[in-house]
Design a protein around this motif. Structure first.
Motif, PDB file in Angstrom:
ATOM      1  N   LYS A 152       3.169  -3.239   1.233  1.00  0.00           N
ATOM      2  CA  LYS A 152       4.465  -3.873   1.480  1.00  0.00           C
ATOM      3  C   LYS A 152       4.438  -4.666   2.781  1.00  0.00           C
TER       4      LYS A 152
ATOM      5  N   THR B 190       3.356   1.096   2.701  1.00  0.00           N
ATOM      6  CA  THR B 190       3.253   0.954   1.255  1.00  0.00           C
ATOM      7  C   THR B 190       4.642   0.858   0.627  1.00  0.00           C
ATOM      8  N   GLU B 191       4.684   0.423  -0.617  1.00  0.00           N
ATOM      9  CA  GLU B 191       5.962   0.236  -1.290  1.00  0.00           C
ATOM     10  C   GLU B 191       6.711   1.539  -1.532  1.00  0.00           C
ATOM     11  N   ASN B 192       5.982   2.677  -1.534  1.00  0.00           N
ATOM     12  CA  ASN B 192       6.669   3.959  -1.713  1.00  0.00           C
ATOM     13  C   ASN B 192       7.053   4.589  -0.373  1.00  0.00           C
ATOM     14  N   GLY B 193       6.884   3.835   0.727  1.00  0.00           N
ATOM     15  CA  GLY B 193       7.377   4.284   2.024  1.00  0.00           C
ATOM     16  C   GLY B 193       6.362   4.986   2.902  1.00  0.00           C
ATOM     17  N   GLU B 194       5.145   5.216   2.401  1.00  0.00           N
ATOM     18  CA  GLU B 194       4.137   5.861   3.230  1.00  0.00           C
ATOM     19  C   GLU B 194       3.514   4.855   4.191  1.00  0.00           C
TER      20      GLU B 194
ATOM     21  N   SER C 295      -2.923   9.307   7.443  1.00  0.00           N
ATOM     22  CA  SER C 295      -1.464   9.274   7.344  1.00  0.00           C
ATOM     23  C   SER C 295      -0.862   9.332   8.740  1.00  0.00           C
TER      24      SER C 295
ATOM     25  N   THR D 163      -3.235  -3.836  -3.943  1.00  0.00           N
ATOM     26  CA  THR D 163      -3.238  -2.384  -4.096  1.00  0.00           C
ATOM     27  C   THR D 163      -4.531  -1.812  -3.549  1.00  0.00           C
TER      28      THR D 163
ATOM     29  N   TYR E 129      -1.794   2.796  -4.037  1.00  0.00           N
ATOM     30  CA  TYR E 129      -0.712   2.300  -3.191  1.00  0.00           C
ATOM     31  C   TYR E 129      -0.658   0.779  -3.254  1.00  0.00           C
ATOM     32  N   LYS E 130       0.552   0.245  -3.072  1.00  0.00           N
ATOM     33  CA  LYS E 130       0.723  -1.209  -3.020  1.00  0.00           C
ATOM     34  C   LYS E 130       1.200  -1.592  -1.625  1.00  0.00           C
TER      35      LYS E 130
ATOM     36  N   TRP F 113      -4.745   8.390  -4.826  1.00  0.00           N
ATOM     37  CA  TRP F 113      -3.479   7.770  -5.213  1.00  0.00           C
ATOM     38  C   TRP F 113      -3.567   6.259  -5.054  1.00  0.00           C
TER      39      TRP F 113
END
Length: 206
Positions: free
Chosen positions: A88, A102-106, A122, A77, A85-86, A83
Motif C-alpha cells: 500500500k 500492506t493493504e491489510n494494515g501490517e 514485523s 505483492t 501481502y500487497k 502469507w
C-alpha cells in the motif's frame, strides 16, 4: 456511442496493463545441507520413544534479493512468513531499511543482511518472517541438553541435561505456553544429525 465504447476499451487496456506490471516477490529457497554444528530455528514436536526421535520442523529467515525489494511498488505483492501481502505504501530510511505498509494494515520492515540479501521483520512485535524448509525425524543425542533463556530478567540460561528431564519441561511448556516453538527455539545438531542442544529465548507469545 462509439466515443463511449472507445473510452471504455481504453480504460480496460490501461487496467490490464497495470495488472500486468504488478509483480510478486517471493523469498529465496533454503538448502538442507550443512546443518551439523549450525543453530537453526525449529519447532520441536512429538517425541517417539521407540525410535528416540523428535519430529522437528526447521525454519529459516525469509531472504529477499535487495534489488527485488528496492523495486517493489504500490500494488505489487510479496510473500513473507507464508502469507501474501500487497504493497500500500513504501518508505526508505537513510540507512537503507525499507518499510512497507500492506493493504491489510501490517507494517513490515526489510533490512539488509550480508551483501545481497534483506530479511523481513514485523514492526508490531519484532518477529522475523520465516518459512519452514524441512520436516525431519531427528534422534536425541546421548548428552542432549536444554538451555532456557526465556526469562528476560535472567542474564544466564538455565541448563537442563538429560532426555527425561527435557521431556518433562517440554510437556509443561506445551500445556501453558507455545512449547518449543520455532519463533523462540533453535537447535544444534552434531555430526550424526542428533539433537545436541535445544535453546530457547524469550518470545512475546510466552
Amino acid at each position: 456511442m462509439k466515443k463511449a465504447v472507445s473510452l471504455i476499451l481504453a480504460a480496460i487496456m490501461l487496467l490490464t496493463a497495470s495488472l500486468a506490471l504488478a509483480k510478486t516477490v517471493e523469498p529465496e529457497s533454503t538448502e538442507t545441507n550443512g546443518l551439523p554444528g549450525v543453530m537453526v530455528h525449529a519447532t520441536v514436536g512429538e517425541y517417539d520413544a521407540q525410535t528416540n526421535t523428535f519430529k522437528v520442523t526447521l525454519y529459516d529467515d525469509d531472504r529477499f534479493a535487495i534489488d527485488n525489494i528496492e523495486k517493489l511498488e504500490v500494488g505489487d505483492t510479496f510473500v513473507a512468513g507464508g502469507w501474501v501481502y500487497k504493497v500500500k505504501e513504501k518508505t526508505e530510511t537513510a540507512e537503507g531499511d525499507i518499510t512497507v505498509l500492506t493493504e491489510n494494515g501490517e507494517e513490515i520492515v526489510f533490512f539488509q543482511v550480508g551483501d545481497e540479501d534483506m530479511i523481513a521483520q514485523s514492526t508490531e512485535d519484532d518477529r522475523r518472517y520465516m518459512h519452514a524448509f524441512a520436516i525431519l525425524h531427528l534422534p536425541a543425542a546421548a548428552a542432549i541438553r536444554y538451555e532456557d533463556n526465556s526469562d528476560p530478567e535472567k542474564a544466564d540460561a538455565v541448563v537442563t541435561e538429560g532426555l527425561e528431564n527435557i521431556l518433562k519441561i517440554k510437556a509443561e511448556k506445551e500445556a501453558g505456553s507455545i512449547g518449543f516453538d520455532f519463533y523462540a527455539t533453535v537447535i544444534t545438531l552434531n555430526e550424526n544429525m542428533e539433537i545436541e542442544v535445544i535453546h530457547q529465548d524469550y518470545d512475546v507469545a510466552q
